[in-house]
Design a protein around this motif. Structure first.
Motif, PDB file in Angstrom:
ATOM      1  N   SER A  40       0.820  -1.219   0.000  1.00 56.78           N
ATOM      2  CA  SER A  40       0.000   0.000   0.000  1.00 56.78           C
ATOM      3  C   SER A  40       0.855   1.273   0.000  1.00 56.78           C
ATOM      4  O   SER A  40       0.331   2.375  -0.109  1.00 56.78           O
ATOM      5  N   ASP A  41       2.179   1.111   0.116  1.00 53.30           N
ATOM      6  CA  ASP A  41       3.073   2.287   0.084  1.00 53.30           C
ATOM      7  C   ASP A  41       3.808   2.381  -1.248  1.00 53.30           C
ATOM      8  O   ASP A  41       4.845   3.045  -1.350  1.00 53.30           O
ATOM      9  N   ASP A  61      -1.540   0.092  -6.782  1.00 53.03           N
ATOM     10  CA  ASP A  61      -1.776   1.398  -7.389  1.00 53.03           C
ATOM     11  C   ASP A  61      -0.866   1.534  -8.602  1.00 53.03           C
ATOM     12  O   ASP A  61       0.335   1.249  -8.522  1.00 53.03           O
TER      13      ASP A  61
END
Ligand code: TPP
Ligand code: SF4
Length: 241
Positions: A40-41, A61
């Motif tokens: 998520s980072d 992402d």
């Protein structure tokens, strides 16, 4: 025999051709992101090319800039979001042909970003045409008689250009055996750690097969990398600062 669980961030099956090296690299990267606990980072900037399809089965992402512009896009992404791990998965066509200026400019500025370049010696997605990395004598869709120096120029080894640059990490690996996959995994992790330590630009080039455009079986494609491609594009760590 125990089977290793697939990374959780895969939510669908890959649609790469059978034996394609991009799928192996997707798995390597997914394992590293999960082991480092940074899914998520992380934002992955993907170039246009077969590799860009990872977004259809990896829950990460992602951004797709115009073809070849990863060096510029990564720079902007990292400057806007310095808190994120900013990576790209690119093809050799995108990174070293249309994107050579962006790739080398980001390296010359020692931008704190990470590039993973899949070198399959052709433009895969568009049908297997000549790429900068196509070797002398190699037959492609646009050089059916084989690349020759007079008409097509020398094949490009971008490492010859980059090895003199003030960057954090430069390595070339392959995916032809469990040992080579492990070396690739270590190099991927190291490149991301360089960025996390603020050391600057890192690039890992991975020699991958494109059985479809090489007109070879998956097994012969792996042998071809070991016996031919890796003799032209030498494996190893070139810069580690
Ligand atoms: C500006 C621009 N020029 C050309 C294209 C056509 N195009 C799409 S993918 C590609 C090359 C892909 O080859 P590579 O980067 O080596 O990746 P691979 O498909 O082999 O993984 C090209 C030339 C495009 N999409 N945009
Ligand atoms: S064309 Fe080549 S690079 Fe593209 S998915 Fe098929 S094997 Fe992979």
């Amino acid at each position: 025999m125990a089977t290793k669980k697939a990374p959780e961030l895969f939510y669908d099956e890959s649609r790469f051709c059978g034996g394609c090296g991009h799928g192996i690299f997707n798995r390597i990267l997914a394992e590293v992101l999960e082991e480092m606990d940074i899914v998520s980072d992380t934002i992955i900037c993907s170039d246009i090319g077969c590799n860009h399809q990872f977004q259809f089965w990896m829950n990460v992402d992602a951004i797709v800039p115009p073809h070849g512009k990863m060096g510029a896009a990564l720079t902007a992404m990292k400057r806007v979001r310095p808190d994120k791990n900013i990576l790209t998965i690119a093809g050799d066509g995108g990174a070293y042909a249309i994107g050579l200026g962006e790739t080398t400019s980001a390296a010359l500025r020692n931008e704190n970003v990470t590039m993973f370049v899949m070198n399959n010696t052709v433009f895969g997605m568009t049908g297997g045409q000549l790429a900068p990395t196509t070797m002398i004598g190699q037959k492609t869709a646009s050089t059916p008689a084989g690349r020759n120096f007079v008409d097509n120029g020398e094949n490009t080894d971008v490492f010859k250009l980059m090895k003199g640059m003030d960057i954090a990490y430069l390595a070339r690996t392959s995916v032809t055996s469990p040992a080579n996959i492990n070396r690739t995994k270590k190099a991927v992790r190291k490149a991301i750690e360089k960025q996390q330590a603020g050391k600057g630009f890192s690039l890992v080039e991975v020699l991958v097969p494109c059985p479809t455009n090489w007109h070879m079986s998956p097994v012969d494609s792996m042998k071809h990398i070991d016996e031919v491609v890796s003799k032209v594009y030498e494996l190893g760590e070139v810069i580690d600062r």
